[in-house]
Design a protein around this motif. Structure first.
Motif, mmCIF file in Angstrom:
data_model
loop_
_atom_site.group_PDB
_atom_site.id
_atom_site.type_symbol
_atom_site.label_atom_id
_atom_site.label_comp_id
_atom_site.label_asym_id
_atom_site.label_seq_id
_atom_site.Cartn_x
_atom_site.Cartn_y
_atom_site.Cartn_z
ATOM 1 N N ALA A 199 0.835 -1.203 0.000
ATOM 2 C CA ALA A 199 0.000 0.000 0.000
ATOM 3 C C ALA A 199 0.869 1.253 0.000
ATOM 4 O O ALA A 199 0.518 2.267 -0.623
ATOM 5 C CB ALA A 199 -0.922 -0.007 1.215
ATOM 6 N N GLY A 200 2.022 1.190 0.689
ATOM 7 C CA GLY A 200 2.931 2.341 0.689
ATOM 8 C C GLY A 200 3.490 2.632 -0.686
ATOM 9 O O GLY A 200 3.566 3.793 -1.113
ATOM 10 N N GLU A 201 3.887 1.579 -1.423
ATOM 11 C CA GLU A 201 4.409 1.765 -2.779
ATOM 12 C C GLU A 201 3.330 2.285 -3.713
ATOM 13 O O GLU A 201 3.573 3.200 -4.516
ATOM 14 C CB GLU A 201 4.970 0.442 -3.301
ATOM 15 C CG GLU A 201 6.250 0.008 -2.614
ATOM 16 C CD GLU A 201 6.636 -1.412 -2.963
ATOM 17 O OE1 GLU A 201 7.837 -1.721 -2.948
ATOM 18 O OE2 GLU A 201 5.731 -2.241 -3.226
ATOM 19 N N LEU A 202 2.138 1.717 -3.614
ATOM 20 C CA LEU A 202 1.040 2.159 -4.468
ATOM 21 C C LEU A 202 0.682 3.618 -4.172
ATOM 22 O O LEU A 202 0.481 4.431 -5.082
ATOM 23 C CB LEU A 202 -0.175 1.258 -4.275
ATOM 24 C CG LEU A 202 -1.409 1.596 -5.110
ATOM 25 C CD1 LEU A 202 -1.100 1.552 -6.606
ATOM 26 C CD2 LEU A 202 -2.554 0.639 -4.778
ATOM 27 N N GLY A 203 0.616 3.959 -2.895
ATOM 28 C CA GLY A 203 0.287 5.331 -2.524
ATOM 29 C C GLY A 203 1.335 6.323 -2.994
ATOM 30 O O GLY A 203 1.005 7.412 -3.470
ATOM 31 N N GLU A 204 2.622 5.945 -2.871
ATOM 32 C CA GLU A 204 3.681 6.838 -3.324
ATOM 33 C C GLU A 204 3.592 7.055 -4.824
ATOM 34 O O GLU A 204 3.721 8.185 -5.313
ATOM 35 C CB GLU A 204 5.051 6.273 -2.959
ATOM 36 C CG GLU A 204 6.198 7.167 -3.429
ATOM 37 C CD GLU A 204 7.577 6.629 -3.070
ATOM 38 O OE1 GLU A 204 8.531 6.869 -3.855
ATOM 39 O OE2 GLU A 204 7.704 5.976 -2.016
ATOM 40 N N CYS A 259 -2.113 -6.716 -2.883
ATOM 41 C CA CYS A 259 -1.505 -5.488 -2.364
ATOM 42 C C CYS A 259 -1.404 -5.613 -0.846
ATOM 43 O O CYS A 259 -2.433 -5.623 -0.149
ATOM 44 C CB CYS A 259 -2.319 -4.262 -2.740
ATOM 45 S SG CYS A 259 -1.564 -2.699 -2.197
ATOM 46 N N THR A 260 -0.194 -5.726 -0.340
ATOM 47 C CA THR A 260 0.019 -5.832 1.098
ATOM 48 C C THR A 260 -0.425 -4.555 1.800
ATOM 49 O O THR A 260 0.028 -3.455 1.473
ATOM 50 C CB THR A 260 1.505 -6.092 1.393
ATOM 51 O OG1 THR A 260 1.921 -7.288 0.725
ATOM 52 C CG2 THR A 260 1.737 -6.253 2.888
ATOM 53 N N PRO A 302 -1.633 -8.607 -13.384
ATOM 54 C CA PRO A 302 -0.919 -7.583 -12.597
ATOM 55 C C PRO A 302 -1.490 -7.532 -11.191
ATOM 56 O O PRO A 302 -2.592 -8.013 -10.925
ATOM 57 C CB PRO A 302 -1.210 -6.296 -13.361
ATOM 58 C CG PRO A 302 -2.554 -6.540 -13.984
ATOM 59 C CD PRO A 302 -2.560 -8.004 -14.358
ATOM 60 N N ASP A 303 -0.734 -6.937 -10.282
ATOM 61 C CA ASP A 303 -1.261 -6.722 -8.935
ATOM 62 C C ASP A 303 -2.363 -5.673 -8.939
ATOM 63 O O ASP A 303 -3.363 -5.787 -8.226
ATOM 64 C CB ASP A 303 -0.139 -6.244 -7.998
ATOM 65 C CG ASP A 303 0.871 -7.332 -7.699
ATOM 66 O OD1 ASP A 303 0.598 -8.510 -7.988
ATOM 67 O OD2 ASP A 303 1.958 -6.992 -7.184
#
Length: 403
Positions: free
Chosen positions: A236-241, A274-275, A317-318
């Motif tokens: 979630a951190g990577e997706l949000g960034e 998505c973790t 894809p994720d």
């Protein structure tokens, strides 16, 4: 000899400074062609044996309009690039390959045009002189000496060529571009189906750290790849960034430039793996940097599987990013450019997503198209107020084949 109706006699009188005259039916196309070739700036009415008025009116749509004479009685057919449509009570014929438009006013001529969906000789059909005139201005295609049609060699589709032609000035007389007398249209509230009140806030992004630690623009460009294989689940951190850096809100607007600063694009997500974030379909809320979940819990696996098929990827894809557009918000300010501009804006977002993904070491791949019916159902879109315009796959990298 046939006497021309008054409206057309007036037109020829203006063009040639002559009085009323009769024209033999067989000579009419060549006479009209000759007159218009020298006076194409005048919108002239052409006649095909009607007592009530012109069968067709043909008018130039560019300052460089020409009128080559089609000699003899060639094999002809309705050009595959010609559109016949209604506008303001008129039946128009137009083509990107023609320098004139026609207004059809006679049922007999319309029947003859129907017959020209296949190849035929104009003189053998009703309204033959009017058909020959339409052939002279390019709305009807004429065959080569070997019986073939030059336009058949073109790889353009009808809709692609029409879209290009209408979205750029010079080859037609329609208004294109921003106009001071037009008011920007703002659509109403977003369609129901998402729950902003239950939005999931994404982790904040530390831009100060990124400014000192991030890769250079050159490195991001050189590392950019379209990747169709994925490693561990994205977080979630990577997706949000990625979302904040590529499409998030800023004091100046959004993170990407857009035509007129109108911000007609909306970002949706189909999240599989998505973790730290439940699987589901979401709308990204840039001002809140949050994700609003969809009410009916549409299975994101359906969208992810469709993306896998479009990309020819070995796995889903994720995350699938879906971009939609409310093009009326652009069309309200920019005449004739709504869809064209939103595709440009979509391309800018694609590049942002690619470069941020490259800088973060993530896997990314833009798709060339998506299933409109599936996306409409998944996102509860109201067509044509809001339409899908782009799809983009995301995940993490592994050892993979790229392009």
């Amino acid at each position: 000899m046939r006497t021309l109706p008054p409206a057309v006699e007036t037109g020829f009188r203006t063009l040639e400074s002559a009085g009323s005259f009769g024209v033999a039916e067989d000579d009419l196309p060549e006479r009209v062609a000759r007159v218009l070739r020298d006076n194409f700036a005048f919108a002239c009415s052409l006649i095909s044996a009607t007592d009530t008025g012109p069968a067709v009116e043909i008018e130039p749509i560019t300052g460089s309009a020409s009128w080559p004479v089609v000699a003899g009685n060639p094999i002809a057919r309705l050009s595959r690039f010609t559109a016949i449509r209604a506008e303001n009570g008129k039946l128009l014929m137009e083509s990107p390959l023609a320098t004139h438009r026609a207004i059809v006013r006679d049922g007999e001529l319309l029947s003859a045009l129907t017959a020209l969906t296949g190849a035929a000789r104009c003189a053998t059909l009703p309204s033959g002189p009017a058909l020959a005139a339409l052939a002279s201005c390019g709305l009807i295609a004429t065959a080569d000496d070997d019986g073939g049609f030059t336009e058949d060699a073109s790889l353009w589709s009808f809709h692609d060529l029409q879209s290009w032609w209408r979205s750029r000035p010079g080859l037609h007389d329609y208004p294109v571009g921003a106009s001071s007398d037009r008011v920007m249209h703002r659509s109403g509230s977003r369609p129901d189906g998402f729950r902003p009140g239950e939005a999931i806030t994404l982790p904040p992004v530390d831009l100060t750290r990124l400014r000192s630690a991030d890769v250079t623009l050159t490195e991001a460009i050189e590392q950019r790849r379209s990747t169709r294989e994925f490693g561990r689940p994205i977080t979630a951190g990577e997706l949000g960034e990625l979302l904040y850096r590529a499409v998030g809100a800023r004091d100046r607007g959004r993170a990407y430039p857009a035509a007129g600063g109108i911000d007609e694009l909306t970002v949706y997500l189909a999240v599989g793996r998505c973790t730290g974030l439940p699987s589901g379909v979401y709308r990204y809320l840039p001002a809140e940097h949050a994700l609003a979940p969809k009410e009916d819990r549409f299975d994101p696996a359906v969208l992810l599987a469709a993306a896998k098929g479009v990309a020819g990827a070995p796995q889903r894809p994720d995350v699938l990013v879906v971009l939609t557009s409310r093009t009326s918000e652009l069309a309200g300010k920019y005449q004739g450019l709504g869809y064209s501009l939103t595709l440009r804006n979509t391309g800018v977002v694609y590049q942002n997503l690619y470069l941020v993904a490259a800088a973060m070491g993530l896997a990314a791949c833009a798709l060339g198209f998506g299933d409109n019916a599936l996306i409409q159902r998944a996102l509860s879109l109201r067509f044509p107020e809001e339409i899908p315009v782009g799809e983009f796959m995301l995940g993490t990298r592994q050892e993979m084949q790229t392009d």
